[in-house]
Design an enzyme around this catalytic site. Structure first.
Site, short mmCIF file in Angstrom:
data_model
loop_
_atom_site.label_atom_id
_atom_site.label_comp_id
_atom_site.label_asym_id
_atom_site.label_seq_id
_atom_site.Cartn_x
_atom_site.Cartn_y
_atom_site.Cartn_z
N ALA A 8 0.80 -1.23 0.00
CA ALA A 8 0.00 0.00 0.00
C ALA A 8 0.82 1.28 0.00
O ALA A 8 0.32 2.33 -0.38
CB ALA A 8 -0.94 -0.01 1.22
N ARG A 9 2.08 1.21 0.45
CA ARG A 9 2.92 2.42 0.44
C ARG A 9 3.86 2.46 -0.77
O ARG A 9 4.69 3.36 -0.89
CB ARG A 9 3.73 2.52 1.75
CG ARG A 9 2.83 2.81 2.96
CD ARG A 9 3.64 3.20 4.19
NE ARG A 9 4.38 2.11 4.78
CZ ARG A 9 3.90 1.22 5.67
NH1 ARG A 9 2.64 1.32 6.07
NH2 ARG A 9 4.66 0.27 6.16
N VAL A 12 2.96 1.82 -6.99
CA VAL A 12 1.65 1.53 -7.59
C VAL A 12 0.59 1.34 -6.51
O VAL A 12 -0.53 1.84 -6.62
CB VAL A 12 1.71 0.27 -8.50
CG1 VAL A 12 0.37 0.05 -9.18
CG2 VAL A 12 2.81 0.45 -9.56
N GLY A 75 -0.87 -7.53 -9.48
CA GLY A 75 -0.02 -6.89 -10.49
C GLY A 75 1.43 -7.27 -10.35
O GLY A 75 2.21 -7.11 -11.29
N THR A 77 4.91 -8.97 -10.38
CA THR A 77 5.48 -9.81 -11.45
C THR A 77 6.18 -11.04 -10.85
O THR A 77 6.20 -11.22 -9.64
CB THR A 77 6.47 -8.97 -12.26
OG1 THR A 77 7.31 -8.27 -11.35
CG2 THR A 77 5.73 -7.98 -13.15
N PRO A 103 -0.03 -9.37 -16.05
CA PRO A 103 1.31 -8.81 -16.27
C PRO A 103 1.29 -7.29 -16.45
O PRO A 103 2.26 -6.61 -16.13
CB PRO A 103 1.78 -9.50 -17.55
CG PRO A 103 0.97 -10.76 -17.63
CD PRO A 103 -0.35 -10.43 -17.01
N PHE A 105 -1.74 -3.93 -16.27
CA PHE A 105 -3.14 -3.51 -16.13
C PHE A 105 -3.51 -2.36 -17.05
O PHE A 105 -4.66 -1.93 -17.06
CB PHE A 105 -3.42 -3.10 -14.68
CG PHE A 105 -3.70 -4.27 -13.78
CD1 PHE A 105 -4.95 -4.87 -13.77
CD2 PHE A 105 -2.73 -4.78 -12.95
CE1 PHE A 105 -5.23 -5.95 -12.94
CE2 PHE A 105 -2.98 -5.86 -12.11
CZ PHE A 105 -4.24 -6.45 -12.11
N HIS A 132 12.28 0.84 -18.48
CA HIS A 132 11.65 1.12 -17.18
C HIS A 132 12.52 2.00 -16.30
O HIS A 132 13.72 2.14 -16.53
CB HIS A 132 11.37 -0.18 -16.42
CG HIS A 132 10.16 -0.92 -16.92
ND1 HIS A 132 10.19 -1.76 -18.00
CD2 HIS A 132 8.87 -0.93 -16.46
CE1 HIS A 132 8.98 -2.26 -18.20
NE2 HIS A 132 8.15 -1.77 -17.28
N HIS A 133 11.90 2.48 -15.22
CA HIS A 133 12.59 3.19 -14.13
C HIS A 133 13.63 2.27 -13.49
O HIS A 133 13.45 1.03 -13.46
CB HIS A 133 11.55 3.63 -13.09
CG HIS A 133 10.76 2.49 -12.52
ND1 HIS A 133 11.11 1.85 -11.35
CD2 HIS A 133 9.67 1.82 -13.00
CE1 HIS A 133 10.26 0.87 -11.12
NE2 HIS A 133 9.38 0.83 -12.10
N LYS A 136 13.06 -0.73 -10.66
CA LYS A 136 12.26 -1.93 -10.94
C LYS A 136 12.94 -3.19 -10.42
O LYS A 136 14.14 -3.39 -10.62
CB LYS A 136 12.02 -2.04 -12.46
CG LYS A 136 11.17 -3.22 -12.83
CD LYS A 136 10.61 -3.11 -14.23
CE LYS A 136 9.83 -4.37 -14.61
NZ LYS A 136 8.80 -4.75 -13.63
#
Ligand SMILES: NC(=O)C1=CN([C@@H]2O[C@H](COP(=O)(O)OP(=O)(O)OC[C@H]3O[C@@H](n4cnc5c(N)ncnc54)[C@H](OP(=O)(O)O)[C@@H]3O)[C@@H](O)[C@H]2O)C=CC1
Ligand SMILES: O=C(O)C1=N[C@H](C(=O)O)C[C@H](O)C1
Length: 247
Positions: A8-9, A12, A75, A77, A103, A105, A132-133, A136
């Site tokens: 939750a923190r 995403v 979500g 991976t 994989p 959304f 990607h950032h 990741k």
């Protein structure tokens, strides 16, 4: 629907918490992150969870949810065939529980994968580049792996052979990773969010299919769609496209 969010923190998960709080007919009853007690999901009466955590912890989370009859929209991976088989085994003992592993959304990424699979039979060459950032957790991305699998299946069904590649020597890694015979390249660059190109080529032409998530808000409509459908889809579903009317 009473919803809990795991991670939750996180980048995403925090977006998902906001989206659930704002969604009609949904209530955020538990926001759980690393170090928090997962039992909170049960005491808060969560009917479904959303998991955006880490590939190393997601299986433990899902075992807990399935054991406690809580649906899961995932979500995170890191799912290979062995993990999916493990989930199917757990779900066999909890036939009313639904688990969605997606994989990606974002609607654009789902369409990008679909377009890539549709184009694959028409081209001799194809490679996947994901960007990607740099924070990741995994490489290549789950989306790139899934895209390569879909392309490989489409090529196989069309009777195509291996992609051409005359490389005989070079530095290790220069040609990327290989997923089901398809080369996948991963870039990690500060400033990026989540992006992918599929480059197809035949005599005298190339076709590039590109998708960009410019903001993590791109993932939340798909997560909400997954939550709205999960209690009518018991068992394991891989890919949000199975809950959408794309035809
Ligand atoms: N399917 C999709 O559309 C998308 C999937 N993803 C995937 O989602 C996952 C998370 O991505 P992202 O949000 O960028 O990552 P973050 O690292 O920003 O967020 C993950 C959060 O989960 C927390 N966490 C770690 N372990 C647990 C646990 N056991 N229980 C609850 N929370 C935990 C982390 O805490 P701490 O930092 O303290 O470890 C962190 O706050 C990745 O696998 C990523 O690839 C991302 C975007 C879209
Ligand atoms: O970690 C991310 O950021 C993302 N992860 C997913 C993946 O690995 O495919 C989805 C999207 O690419 C963003």
């Amino acid at each position: 629907m009473r919803v809990g969010v795991l991670g939750a923190r996180g980048k995403v998960g925090s977006e998902v918490c906001r989206a659930v709080e704002a969604a009609e007919g949904m209530e955020l009853v538990a926001a759980v992150d690393a170090g928090d007690a997962v039992d909170t999901l049960v005491t808060a009466g969560a009917q479904a969870v959303v998991d955006f955590t880490h590939p190393d912890v997601v299986m433990d989370n899902l075992e807990f949810c399935i054991d406690h009859g809580i649906h899961a929209v995932v979500g995170t991976t890191g799912f290979d065939d062995a993990r999916l088989d493990t989930l199917r085994g757990w779900l066999a003992d909890a036939p009313s529980v639904g688990v969605l592993i997606a994989p990606n959304f974002s609607i654009g990424a789902i369409l990008m994968m679909r377009f890539a699979a549709a184009a694959a039979p028409f081209y001799e060459s194809v490679e996947v580049v994901e960007l990607h950032h740099p924070t990741k957790a995994d490489a290549p991305s789950g989306t790139a792996r899934r895209t390569a699998e879909l392309i490989a299946a489409a090529r196989h069904d069309a009777g195509l052979g291996p992609v051409p590649d005359a490389t005989s020597t070079g530095l290790d890694g220069a040609r990327g990773a290989v997923v089901d015979g398809i080369h996948v390249h991963g870039l990690r660059v500060r400033g990026l969010v989540a992006h992918q190109e599929v480059i197809l080529g035949g005599p005298g032409e190339t076709l590039t299919i590109r998708h960009d998530s410019l903001d993590r808000a791109s993932f939340t409509p798909g997560v909400l769609a997954g939550l709205r459908a999960i209690d009518t889809h018991p068992g394991l579903t891989v890919g949000l496209e199975h809950f959408l009317d794309l035809d």
